[in-house]
Design a protein around this motif. Sequence first.
Motif, PDB file in Angstrom:
ATOM      1  N   LYS A  92      36.071  41.040  39.926  1.00 19.99           N
ATOM      2  CA  LYS A  92      35.314  40.233  40.376  1.00 19.99           C
ATOM      3  C   LYS A  92      35.901  38.672  40.752  1.00 19.99           C
ATOM      4  O   LYS A  92      35.652  37.462  41.366  1.00 19.99           O
ATOM      5  CB  LYS A  92      33.984  39.821  39.844  1.00 19.99           C
ATOM      6  N   LEU A 119      34.499  46.222  46.898  1.00 25.38           N
ATOM      7  CA  LEU A 119      32.730  46.944  46.879  1.00 25.38           C
ATOM      8  C   LEU A 119      32.594  47.911  46.619  1.00 25.38           C
ATOM      9  O   LEU A 119      31.739  47.892  45.432  1.00 25.38           O
ATOM     10  CB  LEU A 119      32.624  46.251  48.391  1.00 25.38           C
ATOM     11  N   GLN A 122      32.943  47.653  42.794  1.00 23.73           N
ATOM     12  CA  GLN A 122      31.805  46.549  41.878  1.00 23.73           C
ATOM     13  C   GLN A 122      30.377  47.181  42.448  1.00 23.73           C
ATOM     14  O   GLN A 122      29.866  46.961  42.203  1.00 23.73           O
ATOM     15  CB  GLN A 122      31.967  45.666  41.755  1.00 23.73           C
ATOM     16  N   ILE A 124      29.055  46.882  45.125  1.00 24.74           N
ATOM     17  CA  ILE A 124      28.294  46.105  46.151  1.00 24.74           C
ATOM     18  C   ILE A 124      28.199  46.219  47.062  1.00 24.74           C
ATOM     19  O   ILE A 124      28.466  46.451  47.771  1.00 24.74           O
ATOM     20  CB  ILE A 124      29.677  44.402  46.201  1.00 24.74           C
ATOM     21  N   PRO A 168      35.400  41.032  47.027  1.00 24.87           N
ATOM     22  CA  PRO A 168      34.561  40.903  46.424  1.00 24.87           C
ATOM     23  C   PRO A 168      34.399  39.538  45.540  1.00 24.87           C
ATOM     24  O   PRO A 168      33.272  39.106  44.637  1.00 24.87           O
ATOM     25  CB  PRO A 168      35.327  41.149  44.840  1.00 24.87           C
TER      26      PRO A 168
END
Length: 282
Positions: A92, A119, A122, A124, A168
Amino acid sequence: MTAVLRVRDLRRDYRRPRTSLTRPGPVVHALRGVSFDVEQGERFGVVGESGCGKSTLVRLLAGLDRPTSGSILVEGRDIAGLPERRLGFLRKRLQLVFQDPMGSLDPRMRVRDIVAEPLVAQRIPARAGRVAELLDAVGLPPEAAGRYPHQFSGGQRQRISIARALAPRPDILLADEPVSALDVSVRAQVLNLITDLVADLGLTLVFISHDLSVVRHVCDRVAVMRDGEIVETGPTEQVYSHPTHPYTQQLLRAVPTMRRALAGAGTADLVGRDAAAGRTQP
């Protein structure tokens, strides 16, 4: 200022394949006690000739390899000995732009999926809007999202790589020879894009290159590497104008001087600088 990246006594040894049945292969010392700090918001360059250890350093900073010894502190956390499953925070905070954009982009994926990949990894949300925002930020049209990497030029592919790295919202951008695989005519465009985005987003930049002219254009401070060691570091203009180490002096004397392109050749005028003498050539 606060150091977001601290490297201390970093060493990386590799053992070559054996050439004898009775003796192990020789050990190669790729990094020999490298230490430096990078401050928040700084543009820090690492420069040196091929084989000096730059690629090894990049892999260690990005968490793609482990050092033999030493520490790498990213925002106070030592990543040197962490297993892959505990490097989520690093993914990140630090993202990498690779040297070869075609080699780093999956040819089977559309651009929208390439840019959104960090994304997804992670978890997101709101990925479609973020992808459109990133493509606009790197100067690509919205319709680029539905195309494949082979449908773009080298400079455009590197813009896609930059968009993916920024997805990110990292704090540190690690650029590994990001323009060396590009045509001369588009290098300046990509370099200006990187410097503008770093300034606009308040990023910390670690820029790896063998090209002294590029590093001088991009970086505030520079470290000169030779044979796995940093032999000189300091503010870029100071190191380039008054190098103290003989190896730095040798590198600067070897910088080619670019003269004005021939009229009608269809390329931009190039004005080179004789870095060793400090004189701008006509």
